[in-house]
Design a protein around this motif. Sequence first.
Motif, PDB file in Angstrom:
ATOM      1  N   SER A  62       0.816  -1.209   0.000  1.00  0.00           N
ATOM      2  CA  SER A  62       0.000   0.000   0.000  1.00  0.00           C
ATOM      3  C   SER A  62       0.856   1.268   0.000  1.00  0.00           C
ATOM      4  CB  SER A  62      -0.943   0.013   1.213  1.00  0.00           C
ATOM      5  OG  SER A  62      -0.209  -0.047   2.425  1.00  0.00           O
ATOM      6  N   HIS A  63       2.098   1.147   0.436  1.00  0.00           N
ATOM      7  CA  HIS A  63       2.987   2.310   0.517  1.00  0.00           C
ATOM      8  C   HIS A  63       3.776   2.529  -0.771  1.00  0.00           C
ATOM      9  CE1 HIS A  63       5.686   5.290   2.164  1.00  0.00           C
ATOM     10  NE2 HIS A  63       6.746   4.504   2.035  1.00  0.00           N
ATOM     11  N   LYS A  64       3.862   1.530  -1.610  1.00  0.00           N
ATOM     12  CA  LYS A  64       4.750   1.550  -2.770  1.00  0.00           C
ATOM     13  C   LYS A  64       4.535   2.762  -3.673  1.00  0.00           C
ATOM     14  CE  LYS A  64       6.147  -1.259  -6.745  1.00  0.00           C
ATOM     15  NZ  LYS A  64       5.945  -2.564  -7.454  1.00  0.00           N
ATOM     16  N   ALA A  65       3.285   3.072  -4.015  1.00  0.00           N
ATOM     17  CA  ALA A  65       3.021   4.151  -4.971  1.00  0.00           C
ATOM     18  C   ALA A  65       3.486   5.507  -4.449  1.00  0.00           C
ATOM     19  CB  ALA A  65       1.530   4.194  -5.309  1.00  0.00           C
ATOM     20  N   ILE A  66       3.088   5.861  -3.209  1.00  0.00           N
ATOM     21  CA  ILE A  66       3.465   7.161  -2.665  1.00  0.00           C
ATOM     22  C   ILE A  66       4.962   7.213  -2.370  1.00  0.00           C
ATOM     23  CG2 ILE A  66       2.949   6.539  -0.260  1.00  0.00           C
ATOM     24  CD1 ILE A  66       2.345   9.977  -1.927  1.00  0.00           C
ATOM     25  N   CYS A  67       5.543   6.076  -2.007  1.00  0.00           N
ATOM     26  CA  CYS A  67       6.981   6.032  -1.720  1.00  0.00           C
ATOM     27  C   CYS A  67       7.793   6.312  -2.984  1.00  0.00           C
ATOM     28  CB  CYS A  67       7.348   4.661  -1.153  1.00  0.00           C
ATOM     29  SG  CYS A  67       9.115   4.483  -0.798  1.00  0.00           S
TER      30      CYS A  67
END
Length: 243
Positions: A62-67
């Motif tokens: 879930s964090h991959k895109a914003i990261c």
Amino acid sequence: MAPAAANYYTPPTHAPQKQRGYRICDTCGAVENSSVQKFRLCGGCLTTQYCSPECQKSHWPSHKAICQHTAAQLSEAKQHPTGPSYPDENLAKYLRKFTSTHASLLGWAGFQALQLKRIPANIRQNALLIELSYHPCKESLFRFSIANTHIVPRSYVTSHDPLVAADIERREDRCRKSGGIGTLIILVQCGGISQVMPVEVDPPSKIAWDSREDWKEVLRHFVDSGRSDFKPISTTARGVVYG
């Protein structure tokens, strides 16, 4: 813009007086106790924090895109030619470190600026913009000073970047489902670089901080003096409490 994972929201299963002002793990909600263990920052975005490698790993889908979005902005910022808007190739990195170092102070200033103790609904309408001046300095605590502060419409932050807006909305939902009033947005800006700091806020009835009209002066004093030891003041029946 990239969101920093610094927030004050206190899950109801923990003791608020011991937690307020500390960071929480973005996966499990555990509260950082810096005297025992400091949370680890994500190495990609340098903002989101975790209490353990296991929490970091489980949050990655879930964090991959914003990261990756934030990491790309860090890389892009380093490519800008040096000038008034980009006085240092490491400005984005320095700004994220500043936000993390002064998380308690910035969150408190936003709470005071929007008068959330008296008017909680302001959290849905407005945000705090903090403008910084940059000073080349080896000592990190003296790289920035306060240039100005403004109360701006919340849409000033959320309308420019869909990924950042989605991350703020995720935090907003999590906060309200657990009894909080929502996510306070603080935008820290220096030259052409901005850092979004979302702060999940408890109901005013659970927040004992004194209301302060002099929050601008307090903010300026701690930042310009290179102090990182800020603790909010609460006047209680037992006396004055710091933290």
